[in-house]
Design a protein around this motif. Structure first.
Motif, short mmCIF file in Angstrom:
data_model
loop_
_atom_site.label_atom_id
_atom_site.label_comp_id
_atom_site.label_asym_id
_atom_site.label_seq_id
_atom_site.Cartn_x
_atom_site.Cartn_y
_atom_site.Cartn_z
N PHE A 46 -6.26 -3.09 -0.35
CA PHE A 46 -5.06 -3.08 0.47
C PHE A 46 -5.95 -3.39 2.00
CE2 PHE A 46 -3.84 -1.11 -3.29
CZ PHE A 46 -2.28 -1.18 -3.38
N ARG A 95 -1.28 -3.42 3.29
CA ARG A 95 -0.76 -3.97 2.20
C ARG A 95 -1.92 -4.95 1.59
NH1 ARG A 95 5.10 -5.27 1.79
NH2 ARG A 95 5.97 -3.90 3.44
N THR A 111 2.56 -2.99 -1.38
CA THR A 111 2.17 -1.59 -0.77
C THR A 111 1.56 -0.82 -1.75
OG1 THR A 111 4.53 -0.98 -1.26
CG2 THR A 111 4.11 -2.31 0.88
N SER A 112 1.32 0.32 -1.69
CA SER A 112 0.81 1.56 -2.42
C SER A 112 1.86 1.76 -3.52
CB SER A 112 0.33 2.73 -1.55
OG SER A 112 1.42 2.97 -0.73
N THR A 143 -3.82 4.63 2.02
CA THR A 143 -3.49 4.20 0.65
C THR A 143 -3.27 5.12 -0.50
OG1 THR A 143 -3.97 2.02 1.33
CG2 THR A 143 -3.58 2.32 -1.13
N ASP A 170 1.03 2.02 7.34
CA ASP A 170 0.33 1.84 5.93
C ASP A 170 1.26 0.61 5.12
OD1 ASP A 170 2.82 3.01 5.24
OD2 ASP A 170 2.14 4.45 4.08
N GLY A 171 1.94 -0.15 5.85
CA GLY A 171 2.63 -1.12 4.92
C GLY A 171 3.99 -0.81 4.76
N THR A 172 4.33 0.23 4.53
CA THR A 172 5.56 0.80 4.11
C THR A 172 6.67 0.78 5.28
OG1 THR A 172 5.01 3.00 4.04
CG2 THR A 172 4.54 1.88 2.14
#
Length: 340
Positions: free
Chosen positions: A179, A184, A190-191, A223, A320-322
């Motif tokens: 990630f 990501r 994503t996780s 992550t 965190d990508g989310t």
């Protein structure tokens, strides 16, 4: 039958995996651009020393020198017909080291990405990718690997193809993704996406899953926290880099100290990981302190994002990508220990 890795994990609660392959081989004389896998037959004593370094430092599990043992990568070195042989020999050397360790140690057969982009974005067909992963997995199984270990994957299509390849070889496996792009994978997972993908694999799902490599220990722990929010039903792997890469005198150097990696190991366990190791830059001296920390220190609650950044360094991205939770800026205060 229960896999040996799962048996040992059940017995110990937490397993210490190994550290870097490339970093340690470069320290032994491997040149940039060379295929590490060729050393399995050309320099077997050095590969044995690589494995032994991890075991002597306290690792419960170590990876074979077979990350690039697939036809696409080895073709660059005119060795595409040697995939099975080089994978097998990497595991045979590892089996000997594990069997003479004086304690139970797990041999994990490393399998990396093909280096190609799969359809529909790229041109690599699913069937060909499965064939490449199957060839590597079969070689590792023939050499005595306890489990296959997929790592540094970015695309879900490639992860699924590897799952099929391991199934065809009849080899249990674990699998991590990297990630490294604002929380990501390079291909956008994503996780949370990974947890769902693993669950959807059914009978071909890995025994354990997680994250490796990436941009640093802080990002990797974020992550792992993301995995934990999804309440996964299988063990989580954390295998983070020893700090951030920097060029020093023309060579890549990772700035993570053994003390930092000891803190990382304790925090990774508190975040929910039960198989914990290092990736790029992680050497035996890091592993020794990680072993001691896991054996002697406790952390009863998952660390906050602020605490992770304070102790391990700033995150490389705000998210965190989310879209949930911003990472704190680097703290000027002196880094504290993860536990007393």
């Amino acid at each position: 039958m229960t896999n040996p890795m799962i048996e040992l994990l059940s017995e110990k609660g937490t397993l210490l995996a190994d550290g870097a392959t490339g970093t340690n081989l470069f320290n032994m004389g491997l040149m940039s651009g060379d295929a590490p896998e060729l050393w399995n037959t050309e320099e077997p004593h050095k590969i044995k020393a690589l494995y032994s370094g991890a075991v002597e430092a306290g690792s419960d599990l170590f990876l074979t020198n077979s990350f690039g043992a697939n036809a696409a990568r080895l073709k660059l070195h005119d060795a595409e017909k040697r995939v099975h042989e080089l994978a097998r020999v990497s595991a045979e050397i590892a089996r000997d080291v594990a069997d003479t360790a004086g304690r139970r140690v797990i041999v994990a057969g490393s399998v990396g990405p093909t280096g190609e982009i799969m359809e529909p974005v790229g041109t690599l067909r699913h069937s060909l990718a499965v064939e490449m992963f199957h060839e590597a997995a079969d070689g590792l199984k023939s050499g005595g690997a306890d489990i296959g270990w997929l790592e540094t994957i970015s695309a879900p299509e490639e992860y699924r193809a590897a799952a099929e390849g391991f199934a065809l070889a009849g080899l249990d496996w674990a699998g991590t993704m990297s990630f490294d792009t604002a929380g990501r994978t390079m291909m956008g997972l994503t996780s949370a996406d990974m947890v769902k993908m693993v669950g959807d694999l059914g009978d071909q799902a890995p025994l354990a899953f997680g994250a490796n490599c990436g941009t640093g220990a802080s990002d990797l722990l974020r992550t792992v926290l993301g995995f934990a929010t999804q309440s996964p039903d299988r063990p989580v792997i954390a295998k983070g880099n020893a700090g951030i890469p920097k060029y020093v005198d023309g060579h890549i150097h990772y700035d993570g100290t053994p003390e930092l990696m000891a803190d990382y190991a304790v925090m990774a366990r508190a975040c929910g990981a039960t198989i914990i190791g290092g990736c790029c830059g992680t050497q035996p001296e890091h592993l020794r302190q990680m072993r001691e920390a896991l054996d002697t220190r406790t952390m009863t609650e998952p660390p906050s994002l602020e605490e992770i950044a304070d102790r391990l360094g700033a995150f490389s991205s705000q998210s965190d990508g989310t879209g949930e939770g911003a990472a704190p800026a680097r703290r000027s205060a002196r880094r504290r220990r993860a536990a007393s």
